[in-house]
Structure formats: structure tokens, C-alpha cells
Write a protein that holds these residues in place. Sequence first.
Motif, short mmCIF file in Angstrom:
data_model
loop_
_atom_site.label_atom_id
_atom_site.label_comp_id
_atom_site.label_asym_id
_atom_site.label_seq_id
_atom_site.Cartn_x
_atom_site.Cartn_y
_atom_site.Cartn_z
N TYR A 9 -13.06 -7.45 -0.56
CA TYR A 9 -11.65 -7.46 -0.35
C TYR A 9 -11.75 -9.27 -0.20
CZ TYR A 9 -7.25 -6.42 1.03
OH TYR A 9 -5.87 -6.66 1.84
N GLN A 10 -12.91 -9.06 1.37
CA GLN A 10 -12.86 -10.32 1.70
C GLN A 10 -13.48 -11.66 1.33
OE1 GLN A 10 -16.06 -10.39 4.18
NE2 GLN A 10 -15.49 -11.27 5.97
N VAL A 53 -7.64 -14.47 -10.35
CA VAL A 53 -7.82 -14.89 -11.49
C VAL A 53 -7.03 -16.26 -11.74
CG1 VAL A 53 -7.30 -14.97 -13.92
CG2 VAL A 53 -8.97 -12.92 -13.07
N LEU A 54 -5.34 -16.76 -10.92
CA LEU A 54 -4.03 -17.89 -11.82
C LEU A 54 -4.73 -18.23 -9.90
CD1 LEU A 54 -1.37 -14.96 -11.31
CD2 LEU A 54 -2.40 -16.69 -13.42
N ARG A 87 0.93 -0.97 0.10
CA ARG A 87 -0.02 0.23 -0.12
C ARG A 87 0.74 1.19 0.34
NH1 ARG A 87 -3.89 -3.10 3.91
NH2 ARG A 87 -5.35 -3.67 2.75
N ALA A 88 2.13 1.32 0.69
CA ALA A 88 2.53 2.56 1.20
C ALA A 88 3.69 2.35 -0.53
CB ALA A 88 4.21 2.10 1.70
N LEU A 89 3.51 1.21 -1.26
CA LEU A 89 4.62 1.78 -2.45
C LEU A 89 3.56 1.92 -3.43
CD1 LEU A 89 7.34 -1.37 -1.83
CD2 LEU A 89 7.47 0.84 -1.84
N ILE A 90 2.54 1.08 -3.94
CA ILE A 90 2.13 1.12 -5.18
C ILE A 90 0.32 1.44 -4.73
CG2 ILE A 90 3.08 -0.57 -6.19
CD1 ILE A 90 0.99 -3.22 -5.19
N GLY A 91 -0.29 1.69 -3.93
CA GLY A 91 -0.81 2.25 -3.22
C GLY A 91 -2.01 1.32 -3.23
N VAL A 142 -2.75 -2.69 -5.23
CA VAL A 142 -3.02 -3.85 -3.66
C VAL A 142 -3.90 -4.66 -4.94
CG1 VAL A 142 -3.69 -5.13 -1.62
CG2 VAL A 142 -2.13 -2.78 -1.82
N VAL A 143 -5.30 -3.76 -4.89
CA VAL A 143 -6.51 -4.85 -6.01
C VAL A 143 -6.36 -5.08 -7.03
CG1 VAL A 143 -8.82 -4.13 -6.48
CG2 VAL A 143 -8.33 -2.65 -4.41
N GLY A 144 -5.00 -4.42 -7.13
CA GLY A 144 -4.92 -4.80 -8.98
C GLY A 144 -4.44 -6.07 -8.56
#
Length: 433
Positions: free
Chosen positions: A108-109, A59-60, A42-46, A50-52
Amino acid sequence: MIYRANPPAVPAPLSRLFASPRFASALTLVIIGFAFGTTTLRALIGPPGVVGVLVGLVVLAAFSLTARRAGVDWHGLLPISIMVFVGWCALSVIWSGYPLHTISASLYQLAFTFLAIYIALARDTIQVVRATGDVLRLLLGVSLALEVLSGLLLDLPIAFLGIQGNIADLGPVQGIFGSRNVFGLISLIAAVTFTVELLSRSVRRGLGIGSVALAVFGLLLTRSPVILVVALFVGIAALALTWLRRTPAESRWRLQISLLGATVLTGIIAFAARGRIVEQLNAGSEFEARYTLWREMLRLATLNPLEGWGWAGLWPADVTPFGWLSFVTERLQTSGLNAFIDVYLQVGLVGLVSFLALVLLAFWRSWLLASDKRSLVYVWSPLVLVILLVTSAAESNVLVDFGWLLLLICAVKAAQGKSWRSLLQPSPRRYPE
């Protein structure tokens, strides 16, 4: 010319890839690493990043589970307690005052729930332990390396990761996990995982001893009184399990009842002497802040006692009642710092009862498996659950990210071994030889 009526959705080479044990092993490592590293990500990519990543992992995992479906042991899946709690959280969107937050939190859960189920179905318990151990060795090593860089080499905090550089004073340190309590919690999970690896001889002796030392060093550097209390409970649970495993099977149930009675009595005594315990731990000021938060949460929860305010997971700071709670405590709160009160506030008494059923069933089943099974690897689940449940009195990590993932992995694994639904299944027919 021959026409194929139902062409395969996935090309054969990709299907073989998704079905391969190596792919499942690699994906399990990535999922566990992602769950433990969400604070850093979250600190690095927001949050959108994280959701992406989470969507990509789902999917994988779906492709892999579909390709491996013929060899998956579906026995005991899915614990009804999980379905009830997750379903109630999702249903709370109907009365939630912040429906968009509830929808996103429920999705998310559900995504983490699916990933936990995938790991529990695709990997054996020893493989889950090994994957967790490999991830935590890396993350603890990176955390301590960054603490050394910040506190000794640069003498500057790494603000965006929350690293204050206190290692020169022997702590408290936060690592890449955002707070000393979370770092201590993860270090304690790592210590249990590394010890099980070492005693089950699933890693080299030197690596196992070094890993345990790394986890203990990280644990001590956090200087967290909360985690020290949790470590005491884990030690007692480990001794009790050792005693049970060495007790003859015909006498084991008496010892189980005695331990249960002693646990209840200890809990009552600890609750009665909670003020003295807090004073001895020198956690008075921190406890007062938490107590103020919990008291206000309970007051707000009584306004919607049965259904709660609506599921939110990590608290959104810009909606009621979470913004008000941050205002009252004069600090930004992302959780209730108590999983049980947090659940009561968000999804009411119905949600709290279903959550208690989930965690208690998971613990009881895993405890019985660890008592009865010869393999030492079964000890991992109940000890990890002890860590999560005791810590839940002072943190809400069990509701999201790595805490939720580990809770569900342990719950599904325990249900596979001790599901009551197995009694309803007909026994296999025996034929004379």
C-alpha cells in the motif's frame, strides 16, 4: 510479407493517449482526489474496493509514465532518504509478528509512493498546486454541504460517514474526513493552496477569494485546538519566508541562520511550557488520553528498540501490540496520534532516523528553493510541509494516504531543485560561438 520483430506493447492510439498532457492532468486530479477521499471511500466501498481503485491508478500511472519517459526530467530522482525509509519498512516483514499485515501495508505504501513520484515527474509545481486546489474545493464544498444537510435540514447524523450534524452549534464538524482534526488539517492545507493560487494569479480573483473563505470557514468550524496551533506555526513560517524573499541574496544566509536559531529556541521553550500551553488551549482531557497512548507506545517500543514491531501503516486492531493499545486507551485506535512515536513503535530507531532524514531534507530543500526562487508557487511546498510536520506531533496522517502523497511530492520536487547529486554530475560542455 514483413514481420515486425518487436511489436509495440501498447497500440499507437493508446500510447498517444497516455502521453498526452490532458491524460496526465486528469489522472493527477483523480489520484489526489483519491488520496484525500480514502476515508469516505472505505465507508462506501470498503477496504477491498479502495485497494482495487489504488491498483487501477498505479497501472494507469505506469502506462502514462512509460509513454512520457522521453520528456520526463529525471534529475534528482529518487531521494535516497525515501528509498531508505520505504525499504526499511518493507524489510521489517522479516521480523514482524504480523507478516501478512506488513506485506499488505508495505505494498500500500509503495503504491502511494509510486503515485507521488508520477505526479512529481509528470506535472510542474504550479500544476500540482492547481490540481490540489481543484480537488480540495470540491471536497470541502461536499463536506460542508453534507454537514448542512445533516445538522440543519435533516437534524440527523450521517453515521457511516462520521458526520454528527453539529453545524447548527457552529461545530465541531468532521465533514467526510472522519474527524475534526483531519478536517482541520485538510482545511489548512486548502487555505495555503488557495492563497498561493490567488497570489500567483493562477485562478480568477473571485474564485480565489471565495476558496480561501471556504477553507477558513471549514477550519473554524472544526474547533480543533491542535489545528489552531498548527495554523499559528504556518503563519509564522509564511512571514519568515516573506522576509527571506525580500532580503538581498548576499545577506540571506545570515537571516537563515538567525531563523534556525530562533526556531530551535522556541521549540525548547514550548516543550518546557507544554503543560501550560495545553491548559490554555483547553485540551486537557484529550491530551491526557493521547499522553496515555504515547506512554504505552514508548514502553512497547523499548522491547524492540532498533527494528520495531513491524510496519503496519494504519493499525490493524486484531494483532499485538495494536489491539493492546486500543484496550489500554478504551477506544479503537487506527494510528498512534503522533507520527514520530508511531514510526518508532513500528520500525524502531533505524526507521525513525530514516524518517526524520526524509522529512527534514524535504523541508530544508523546499525552504531554500522558496527563499531563492522568484516564483511564488515555490512557497507552497515548505508551508504544506510545515502543516504536515507540526501536525505529526498530534496525528499520524503524514504516514498514509494524502499525507504521505503530499510529503513525497514535496520531497521529489525539492530534490529536483536542490539534490546534492547534481554536484556529482559533470557540467554541460560549452563550445565557443
